[in-house]
Structures are given as structure tokens and as C-alpha cells.
Design an enzyme around this catalytic site. Structure first.
Site, PDB file in Angstrom:
ATOM      1  N   GLU A 115       0.825  -1.206   0.000  1.00 41.35           N
ATOM      2  CA  GLU A 115       0.000   0.000   0.000  1.00 41.35           C
ATOM      3  C   GLU A 115       0.863   1.263   0.000  1.00 41.35           C
ATOM      4  O   GLU A 115       1.835   1.372   0.755  1.00 41.35           O
ATOM      5  CB  GLU A 115      -0.899  -0.014   1.241  1.00 41.35           C
ATOM      6  CG  GLU A 115      -1.829   1.176   1.352  1.00 41.35           C
ATOM      7  CD  GLU A 115      -2.575   1.207   2.678  1.00 41.35           C
ATOM      8  OE1 GLU A 115      -3.641   1.849   2.721  1.00 41.35           O
ATOM      9  OE2 GLU A 115      -2.096   0.608   3.665  1.00 41.35           O
TER      10      GLU A 115
ATOM     11  N   LYS B 299     -10.401   2.470  -1.615  1.00 40.10           N
ATOM     12  CA  LYS B 299     -10.476   1.811  -0.312  1.00 40.10           C
ATOM     13  C   LYS B 299     -11.793   2.140   0.394  1.00 40.10           C
ATOM     14  O   LYS B 299     -12.138   3.310   0.600  1.00 40.10           O
ATOM     15  CB  LYS B 299      -9.275   2.253   0.530  1.00 40.10           C
ATOM     16  CG  LYS B 299      -9.122   1.580   1.869  1.00 40.10           C
ATOM     17  CD  LYS B 299      -7.810   2.023   2.500  1.00 40.10           C
ATOM     18  CE  LYS B 299      -7.562   1.441   3.861  1.00 40.10           C
ATOM     19  NZ  LYS B 299      -6.253   1.857   4.417  1.00 40.10           N
TER      20      LYS B 299
ATOM     21  N   CYS C   6      -5.560  -2.686   2.741  1.00 36.83           N
ATOM     22  CA  CYS C   6      -5.235  -2.567   4.162  1.00 36.83           C
ATOM     23  C   CYS C   6      -6.445  -2.777   5.078  1.00 36.83           C
ATOM     24  O   CYS C   6      -6.861  -3.898   5.288  1.00 36.83           O
ATOM     25  CB  CYS C   6      -4.540  -1.240   4.422  1.00 36.83           C
ATOM     26  SG  CYS C   6      -3.591  -1.229   5.971  1.00 36.83           S
TER      27      CYS C   6
END
Length: 307
Positions: free
Chosen positions: A59, A132, A169
Site C-alpha cells: 500500500e 479503499k 489494508c
């Protein structure tokens, strides 16, 4: 004129075996975007030499993990997809090496900012982007200061080597995300991440918990999971995070196949037969026996469903 045709039972059946090699990388990041891109390229080339066809980088690898502190100066890291240096660089690398590369980046779109990811296919073309969905907010991980919540929904891409789903993540802690991508046809799940120590309490070590969540995604969905984390110590004023690496590739029973250590810059490679895995998922009956009609409660915040 009579043209002889072979009988159906004499025709040789051609079977295409879909074997895919995947790779997870991990590395430390400096304050130089050029150096970070160059180091990432080296790992991609190393993975490709080992036969990897889909290669995962961690990331936000272009920069240090800037979310430790709330600083408006770091907004300058954000770029539009078409102008992002890493994406434009790795489009050429993907085409040259004939590999698929999911690339994490800080996206600017008008007045919005996203923790985003672009998927580059093996011909160098960008298949699309994912933003995300789950944005954390806590000491050392102040992401809500930098990112809007993602609005793309979960995504699955048909790449040259298979259908892949990708979470970024904090997404990796949510079984709902993994299940959604699996239901959408994902054959492999990828998670680029940046996780390490907790600045407010250095005694906390989430490494085993972090891995266990993703191993659960693999086992519950009967899919391989590939996770890529960063390594090294990064400091910003009075905040410090030691990123614990431990990138890994898991098999469809939630078994770790390969795992990196906590501080080494390295490449992990594993091979999977996608058709065999599909057969296993069907035989196991997990998806046959699902009861989505009973799962409405999961769409609520408070555990109650309003009729």
C-alpha cells in the site's frame, strides 16, 4: 464433394489448465518517490524472473506512510490516476514483462482524495480502479484526515491470468469484503497494506491477529489470499511505526504457504491451479448452502432490520 469429418467421440478434447503464479513483495520506503518506484520495480522484476504473473506491491509504496500525523502538506502527494508516476511507470513494466500489477496510489479527483488502487493488465492497460472502502482513524493511522471513503464498491477484474479481487489494508479486517469479492467471481484475493506497531503503545503486536483475519478469508471462501506489507521504521515528529512485514501467501484452506520475516525486503512466489480450486469450492458446498435470505441483519449498523 464430400468432406470427411471426425466423429465426435474421436475428436481430441483440448484441455486448458489454468495454472497461475502469484507474488507478494515487501520493502522499506524512503522520502524519495523515484527511489521507491525504482526499488519496487526491482522486486517486480525479481518476481517475474521466478515466473510470477500477478505481482502485488504494498500500500502507498511511492512515499513513506504519511498518515502518522495530520499534516495538510501531505495532500500534495495526491495525483489524478492518469498523472500518477507509479502507474505510468508500471504500465510500461507490466507490458514488458507480461505481468499483472495492482498499483496502490493516493488519488486526487477534483475536491476528493482517495486511497486508491489501479489494476494494470499484462498488456499495460489500466483495467480500472478501486477506492479503499474502510478508512481507519487512530493514533499513527490518521487516514480519515487524508482520504474520502471509497465510493467504487468492491471490484473484481478479469485479468489475463485470472479473476482477482483486491482490498486495501483496513479492508482486510472485514469478512464481508472478502465474501463480496468471492461472490463476484474472484479467484484470488489480494491485500496491499501498511501495518506495524502502535505509536501510543509499543507493547501491542497485531501481526498474528492481522494474519489470522486474512487466513480466515482464505478458509471461509476457499480462495488463495496474497498479502503485501512494508518493513522498516518510519518516524514523523513524535510518532514512530515499526512496520512488521510478515507478508504471506495463503492457500484455500487458510494455510500459510510462504511467509516473509519482519524486516527483510523480499519476494514470495506461489503457484495455484485455478480450475482445481474452482472444483474444490463447488464440491465443498459452502456456496451451495448459503442462505442470503437470512443475512439481512448484516446490512444494519445496530443489529436490527427495519421492515
Amino acid at each position: 464433394m464430400c468432406i470427411a469429418r471426425p466423429s465426435k467421440w474421436r475428436q481430441k478434447e483440448v484441455s486448458i489448465v489454468r495454472i497461475v503464479k502469484v507474488a507478494a513483495t515487501q520493502m522499506g520506503c524512503s522520502g524519495s518517490i523515484d527511489e521507491n518506484i525504482s526499488k519496487a520495480e526491482g522486486l517486480v522484476r525479481q518476481a517475474a524472473k521466478q515466473g510470477a504473473q500477478i505481482i502485488l506491491l504494498q500500500e502507498l509504496f511511492e512515499t513513506p506512510y504519511f498518515c502518522q500525523k495530520q499534516k495538510s502538506d501531505y495532500y500534495a502527494y495526491a495525483t489524478e490516476l492518469e498523472h500518477n508516476r507509479a502507474i505510468n511507470h508500471f504500465r510500461q513494466i507490466a507490458k514488458e514483462l507480461q505481468v499483472v500489477l495492482p498499483i496502490s496510489f493516493y488519488e486526487k479527483k477534483n475536491n476528493a482524495r482517495y486511497n486508491a488502487l489501479a489494476v494494470i493488465d499484462a498488456d499495460g492497460e489500466v483495467l480500472g480502479k478501486y477506492r479503499k472502502s474502510h478508512i481507519p482513524d487512530g493514533p499513527g493511522y490518521e487516514e480519515k484526515f487524508y482520504f474520502n471513503p471509497g465510493d467504487t464498491g468492491f471490484k473484481v477484474w478479469s485479468t489475463r491470468y485470472g479473476k482477482i479481487g483486491i482490498g486495501v489494508c483496513w479492508d482486510q479486517w472485514y469478512p464481508e469484503a472478502a465474501r463480496c469479492m468471492t461472490l463476484m467471481g474472484a479467484e484470488l484475493l489480494f491485500y496491499p497494506t501498511a501495518i506495524g506497531s502502535e505509536p501510543q503503545d509499543s507493547s501491542i503486536d497485531s501481526k498474528d491477529h492481522w494474519q489470522a483475519c486474512m487466513l480466515g478469508h482464505a478458509a471461509a471462501n476457499l480462495l488463495p489470499v496474497i498479502a503485501s506489507n512494508r518493513v522498516g521504521v518510519e518516524e514523523d515528529e513524535d510518532s514512530k511505526i515499526t512496520f512488521y512485514g510478515s507478508s504471506f501467501i495463503a492457500g484455500p484452506q487458510g494455510n500459510k504457504i510462504v511467509e516473509a520475516n519482519r524486516n527483510e525486503e523480499t519476494v514470495l512466489v506461489a503457484e495455484f491451479d485455478l480450475d482445481q480450486l474452482e472444483t474444490q469450492r463447488i464440491e465443498w458446498g459452502i456456496f451451495r448452502d448459503r442462505r442470503p435470505d437470512l443475512y439481512k441483519i448484516i446490512t444494519s449498523y445496530d443489529g436490527e432490520v427495519t421492515v
